[in-house]
Design a protein around this motif. Sequence first.
Motif, PDB file in Angstrom:
ATOM      1  N   SER A   3       1.071  -9.572  -3.156  1.00  0.00           N
ATOM      2  CA  SER A   3       2.364 -10.218  -3.388  1.00  0.00           C
ATOM      3  C   SER A   3       3.015  -9.735  -4.673  1.00  0.00           C
ATOM      4  O   SER A   3       4.236  -9.586  -4.741  1.00  0.00           O
ATOM      5  CB  SER A   3       2.179 -11.732  -3.433  1.00  0.00           C
ATOM      6  OG  SER A   3       1.300 -12.108  -4.489  1.00  0.00           O
ATOM      7  N   THR A   4       2.214  -9.447  -5.711  1.00  0.00           N
ATOM      8  CA  THR A   4       2.780  -8.948  -6.962  1.00  0.00           C
ATOM      9  C   THR A   4       3.391  -7.569  -6.780  1.00  0.00           C
ATOM     10  O   THR A   4       4.502  -7.300  -7.243  1.00  0.00           O
ATOM     11  CB  THR A   4       1.694  -8.910  -8.049  1.00  0.00           C
ATOM     12  OG1 THR A   4       1.155 -10.226  -8.233  1.00  0.00           O
ATOM     13  CG2 THR A   4       2.262  -8.414  -9.360  1.00  0.00           C
ATOM     14  N   VAL A   5       2.654  -6.686  -6.116  1.00  0.00           N
ATOM     15  CA  VAL A   5       3.182  -5.342  -5.867  1.00  0.00           C
ATOM     16  C   VAL A   5       4.411  -5.406  -4.977  1.00  0.00           C
ATOM     17  O   VAL A   5       5.405  -4.700  -5.187  1.00  0.00           O
ATOM     18  CB  VAL A   5       2.089  -4.448  -5.251  1.00  0.00           C
ATOM     19  CG1 VAL A   5       2.644  -3.070  -4.902  1.00  0.00           C
ATOM     20  CG2 VAL A   5       0.910  -4.313  -6.202  1.00  0.00           C
ATOM     21  N   TYR A   6       4.376  -6.274  -3.978  1.00  0.00           N
ATOM     22  CA  TYR A   6       5.501  -6.403  -3.058  1.00  0.00           C
ATOM     23  C   TYR A   6       6.736  -6.925  -3.773  1.00  0.00           C
ATOM     24  O   TYR A   6       7.851  -6.431  -3.560  1.00  0.00           O
ATOM     25  CB  TYR A   6       5.108  -7.333  -1.912  1.00  0.00           C
ATOM     26  CG  TYR A   6       6.260  -7.793  -1.065  1.00  0.00           C
ATOM     27  CD1 TYR A   6       6.898  -6.919  -0.203  1.00  0.00           C
ATOM     28  CD2 TYR A   6       6.714  -9.103  -1.135  1.00  0.00           C
ATOM     29  CE1 TYR A   6       7.959  -7.342   0.575  1.00  0.00           C
ATOM     30  CE2 TYR A   6       7.768  -9.532  -0.360  1.00  0.00           C
ATOM     31  CZ  TYR A   6       8.388  -8.646   0.488  1.00  0.00           C
ATOM     32  OH  TYR A   6       9.447  -9.068   1.248  1.00  0.00           O
ATOM     33  N   ILE A  59       0.839  -1.213   0.000  1.00  0.00           N
ATOM     34  CA  ILE A  59       0.000   0.000   0.000  1.00  0.00           C
ATOM     35  C   ILE A  59       0.866   1.251   0.000  1.00  0.00           C
ATOM     36  O   ILE A  59       0.572   2.237  -0.698  1.00  0.00           O
ATOM     37  CB  ILE A  59      -0.943  -0.022   1.221  1.00  0.00           C
ATOM     38  CG1 ILE A  59      -1.897  -1.216   1.137  1.00  0.00           C
ATOM     39  CG2 ILE A  59      -1.719   1.284   1.336  1.00  0.00           C
ATOM     40  CD1 ILE A  59      -2.742  -1.409   2.377  1.00  0.00           C
ATOM     41  N   LYS A  60       1.957   1.216   0.751  1.00  0.00           N
ATOM     42  CA  LYS A  60       2.850   2.372   0.814  1.00  0.00           C
ATOM     43  C   LYS A  60       3.518   2.638  -0.517  1.00  0.00           C
ATOM     44  O   LYS A  60       3.743   3.794  -0.893  1.00  0.00           O
ATOM     45  CB  LYS A  60       3.903   2.139   1.896  1.00  0.00           C
ATOM     46  CG  LYS A  60       4.759   3.351   2.202  1.00  0.00           C
ATOM     47  CD  LYS A  60       5.697   3.068   3.364  1.00  0.00           C
ATOM     48  CE  LYS A  60       6.503   4.310   3.728  1.00  0.00           C
ATOM     49  NZ  LYS A  60       7.413   4.042   4.872  1.00  0.00           N
ATOM     50  N   LEU A  61       3.837   1.589  -1.254  1.00  0.00           N
ATOM     51  CA  LEU A  61       4.463   1.777  -2.566  1.00  0.00           C
ATOM     52  C   LEU A  61       3.524   2.514  -3.511  1.00  0.00           C
ATOM     53  O   LEU A  61       3.929   3.470  -4.191  1.00  0.00           O
ATOM     54  CB  LEU A  61       4.862   0.418  -3.138  1.00  0.00           C
ATOM     55  CG  LEU A  61       5.637   0.428  -4.468  1.00  0.00           C
ATOM     56  CD1 LEU A  61       6.671  -0.681  -4.482  1.00  0.00           C
ATOM     57  CD2 LEU A  61       4.693   0.229  -5.653  1.00  0.00           C
ATOM     58  N   MET A  62       2.279   2.066  -3.569  1.00  0.00           N
ATOM     59  CA  MET A  62       1.318   2.726  -4.464  1.00  0.00           C
ATOM     60  C   MET A  62       1.008   4.147  -3.987  1.00  0.00           C
ATOM     61  O   MET A  62       0.843   5.057  -4.803  1.00  0.00           O
ATOM     62  CB  MET A  62       0.034   1.899  -4.519  1.00  0.00           C
ATOM     63  CG  MET A  62       0.234   0.470  -5.012  1.00  0.00           C
ATOM     64  SD  MET A  62       0.926   0.405  -6.683  1.00  0.00           S
ATOM     65  CE  MET A  62      -0.422   1.114  -7.623  1.00  0.00           C
TER      66      MET A  62
END
Length: 476
Positions: free
Chosen positions: A354-357, A265-268
Motif C-alpha cells: 500500500s505504501t508503494v502503491y 511490483i511493476k513500479l519497483m
Amino acid sequence: MCQVGEEFGEPAPEELPPPRSGRELKCMKCKDVLPVVVIRAGDAFCRDCFKVFYVHKFRAVLGKNRLIFPGEKVLLAWSGGPSSSSMVWQVLEGLSRDSAKRLRFVPGVVYIDEGAVCGQSPEDRAKTLAEVKLILQTVGFPWHIVALEEVFSLPPSVLRYFAQEPVGTKGAYKVAVDSFLQQQHAPAQGEEQQSQPGTQDPQSPAGPPTAAQTEALSRLFNSVKTLTAKEELLQTLRTHLILHVARTHGYSKVMTGDSCTRLAIKLMTSLALGRGAFLAWDTGFSDERHGDVVVVRPMRDHTLKEVAFYNRLFGVPSVFTPAIDTKASEKASIHRLMEAFMLRLQAQFPSTVSTVYRTSEKLVKAPRDSGAAGPQGPRCLLCMCTLDIDTADSATAFGAQTSHLSQMQPPTPPAETPTVPCCSAGVGRAQSCCQGAGPCGRKDPRGHVIEQLCYGCRVNMKDLGLGLTGDPGVSH
C-alpha cells in the motif's frame, strides 16, 4: 539460583490458550454476522458485506476519474488470470439489469494466446483455447482471440501516435450522458444488440497459426539472452496486438486487470529497468501514450488477496496457463526478483504494497517539451512514451550517450546508390523517425541503425541479441 537436587513444586495447571481474535470478531460493516474474510488486521467482512466493499471499489475508481463515457466501446484485456477474470466479472455484473447503478459502456474481450513462447504444445494450446472459448461464450461479450504469432503481420501504424483534440473532461462527460439518456428513450435497438450472444471476431483467422509463424516466434524468443529481456519483449508485443485489435474494431478504451499488488511490483521493476521517467504512465489509472486509445486500470485498488477471496467466494471462472517465467528461479529475472522481494517484505510488513502503491498515485505526468515535435516531443518506437532526452551538456550517462550519438556522422553512400533521407539529425533531435516506408538511414560504426528509443528500451535491446537493426521480429 538453581541447584542440583532442588525440589520444585507441582507445575501450575496449564491454561487453555486464549481464543483467536478472529473468532470473536463481527463483520466490521453490519456488526451482526461472523466474518468469513479478514483483509487486514481488524478488517473482517461477512460474505455480503465483502461483495459490497469489493464492488464499490471497482465502481468508485471508474466514477472518480470519469474517463469512460456512456455508450463508448471498451476492450477488456483478459489473460485468464485471477485479476483480469475478476475485472470481466465486475463488468458483467455491472451491465446486468439487477445492478443498482448500471455501467453504460459497450464491452468486448480480447485474449492473447501466448502458448508458443510459454512452452505449450499444440495440443495444450488447443485445450486451453477450448476452455477460453467456453468462458467467453458464458460471459456473452463480443470476443477476439489473437495468437501472438500475428505480431509479424501488424501494420506500421501500430507504432504511431494518433493525436486527439483535447476536450474538457467534465463537459464532454456530461454531453455523453445526455446523449445516452436520449437514446434510452428511443426504440430499444441498443438493447437488442447487447442481448445478442457473444460472437467471435469475424476478421480473426479461423484456424491456429501456421507452423512457420510459430517457428519464427520461437526463434525470436530463443535469440533473446536473458529472461528479463524476454518478459519485456513479450509485454511490448502483447501491447501492440491489443492496440491493433482496439483500433481495428473501434474501441477507444482498453481495460487491464492490473491489481494494486501487481502495480507496486511493476513500479519497483520499472525503476530497476531504467523506466523511472515513465512510471506515471506504466502504473497510473490511465495511460494516454497512444493518443486515440487510452489504457485504464480499474482494478488498481484491489490487492491480490482481495481478488483471490472474491474469486473463491463467488465462483469467478479463470484459466490458468503457464507463463514465460513459470518454474524459473527467484533470481532468473529482475521481474521475478522484485516480485519475490516485495511479497516477502509484504508478509513481514503488511503496509509495504500500500505504501508503494500510494507513492505511485502521487506521480505526475509531466512530459518534457521537445520543441518542434509537439507539446510531448518525439516518442519511443517500442513503448510509445515520450523520449526522456537530456541536453548535450547533461552530466547523466544517457545525456553522454545521446550526445555521442548525435555527433556521429552517417556513412557516405556510393554516388550511384539512391539515398534515403534520414528524418532525424540525431537521436536527441528525432522528430518523425521511421515514419516512412523504410528505416532511418542513420547508423552507428557497427552498422546498426540508430533507432528512436527511450533509455529503458535501448538498454533492454542490448539483451535481445538483435542489435538495433530493425529486425522484423521486434516490430520495426
